[in-house]
Write a protein that holds these residues in place. Sequence first.
Motif, PDB file in Angstrom:
ATOM      1  N   VAL A 435     -41.890 -43.305  85.111  1.00  0.00           N
ATOM      2  CA  VAL A 435     -41.823 -44.437  84.495  1.00  0.00           C
ATOM      3  C   VAL A 435     -40.505 -45.267  84.907  1.00  0.00           C
ATOM      4  CG1 VAL A 435     -41.151 -45.101  82.031  1.00  0.00           C
ATOM      5  CG2 VAL A 435     -42.411 -43.057  82.265  1.00  0.00           C
ATOM      6  N   ALA A 438     -41.821 -47.497  87.541  1.00  0.00           N
ATOM      7  CA  ALA A 438     -42.292 -48.874  87.037  1.00  0.00           C
ATOM      8  C   ALA A 438     -41.281 -49.625  86.286  1.00  0.00           C
ATOM      9  CB  ALA A 438     -43.312 -48.353  85.714  1.00  0.00           C
ATOM     10  N   VAL A 439     -39.973 -49.139  85.579  1.00  0.00           N
ATOM     11  CA  VAL A 439     -39.113 -49.927  85.103  1.00  0.00           C
ATOM     12  C   VAL A 439     -38.354 -50.727  86.205  1.00  0.00           C
ATOM     13  CG1 VAL A 439     -37.065 -50.022  83.710  1.00  0.00           C
ATOM     14  CG2 VAL A 439     -38.954 -48.684  83.144  1.00  0.00           C
ATOM     15  N   CYS A 483     -44.415 -52.866  82.432  1.00  0.00           N
ATOM     16  CA  CYS A 483     -44.615 -51.360  82.716  1.00  0.00           C
ATOM     17  C   CYS A 483     -46.251 -50.992  82.342  1.00  0.00           C
ATOM     18  CB  CYS A 483     -43.790 -50.236  81.857  1.00  0.00           C
ATOM     19  SG  CYS A 483     -42.024 -50.313  82.346  1.00  0.00           S
ATOM     20  N   CYS A 492     -45.171 -45.511  78.813  1.00  0.00           N
ATOM     21  CA  CYS A 492     -44.229 -46.750  78.762  1.00  0.00           C
ATOM     22  C   CYS A 492     -43.244 -46.477  77.750  1.00  0.00           C
ATOM     23  CB  CYS A 492     -45.022 -48.016  78.231  1.00  0.00           C
ATOM     24  SG  CYS A 492     -46.165 -48.569  79.327  1.00  0.00           S
TER      25      CYS A 492
END
Length: 529
Positions: A435, A438-439, A483, A492
């Motif tokens: 995660v 992605a962030v 995301c 997400c």
Amino acid sequence: MIRTIEASNRIDGMDLNLSLRRAARDFGNHCATIYNGRKRSWRDTHLRVEHLAGALEKLGVGKGDRVAGLAFNSDNYLELFYAVWRIGAVMVPLNSRWSVAENTYALNDSGAKILFSSEEYKAIEEQLLSQTDVSTIVRIGDSDGSCMCTEGLIHASESPNHVDVGAGDLAAIFYTGGTTGFPKGVMLSHGGLIVSALSFAPVMKADQESRYLHGPPFFHMAAGTAIVMMTMFAATHIILDRFDEKSALSALAEHRATHGLFVPSMVQMFIAELKQNPVDVSSLKTMIYGASPMPEATIRAALQAFPDTEFVQAYGQTELSPFATALRHSDHILEGPLSNRLRSAGRTIPNCEIKITDENGTPLPTGEIGEICVRGPNVMLGYWNKPKETADTIVGGWCRTGDAGYFDEDRYLYIADRVKDMIISGGENVYSAEVENAVMSYPDVIECAVIGIPSEEWGESVHAIVHVSDGSEITFEKLYVHCKSLIAGYKCPKSFEVHDGPLPLTPIGKISKKALRAPFWEGRKRNVN
């Protein structure tokens, strides 16, 4: 036309199809599957599996080859598992909630050449074909003529040749999140899956008369072991294509389900629905729960909502096929000096051994917190194509779970925290590194830490803490959309906060997630299950 299969005198090794052959031979007329009003006997199921296995063989699938499935639950999908195992091939159930990019990675990593998919994924098949080495797509069930389908293959094929399959042979690759940001393929053997099912069956009191209601999707290891266990007993599989509380409770009442495994978020949905629309749930003998934290208040409410049901908590992970401990119904004590057991994960199941170690692998005494390590025939063979991660995880035959815990004087296991930064939300594993990747790709983000915070609905929810550049106009909606284009929706962030300045660091310069988690978990007794 499906022809009758003559009895065979061959003796195979310890393979998963042994239970299917027994079910067809000894309980041929007994109901094997119930799906969308359709019922199939064990004799019919075995015949269909044999012919589908023969079709796979004609398509060039051999022992050790990987066959992927991307589908909602169905009786046809269950048959695919056994058809793949019949010829010694390897089942790779893909996560139906993943993005195209994530499933592309899993297909390429596993090297699957054939993909079986259900109608719901028709729209993304061309993308998967263009981005992977998959050469053939087969529709599970019937087809509109645009591709091959399992029904057509079954009716046009015969039984395959004999294939020797043993306990140590690879049966399935279940993909789980990766601490490096990529999914890891957990390699599970025929013997490991069989031993895990046999070891847990006495705890849940399963037998040939059981009628098992499938809640989790088949790509989830909780469903995978249920497929194995209930087939082993020639019990009945009650299959929903996907979970919703109304349909599940309706199926439970209509088909008089006796057993089921559900993640805490599903149990909470049951409780809320039963308050609004009561149905007869008296047939349910055993409910297994696990895969994410279950608040004590939810356990108490569940015991009231299902007064005729015995509750069993299961602790484990995909790498353990998946069970390690069980908290029996008799240990669900609400009052008195033994009520603390309700906060434990129970005791070690048969054929399994657990030790608690320090960072050097040295066993710790009772009461001291350390890493939970598990040994037994249920332990995975390793991570597919990841020798380093395998060597780091399986040390001297012991599987390092990444969870921290301790034993009390009566050998009840208590989970204290996680060594690895994994969040379990609604029964799904979410690795923070994935995660965070992605962030961090969002333009204004300078630093990011993703943690699990308490959620009454999901056990834990994904929370992002970010340090952003001056003047940033970041919003939750913008971050979520960004995301969602890279990872599955359930991974997400469900909430986020902008930290005032750089994130706190540990003495060695890493972001201190312990400090960031502390305000959210302060005073809570059941952090992890």
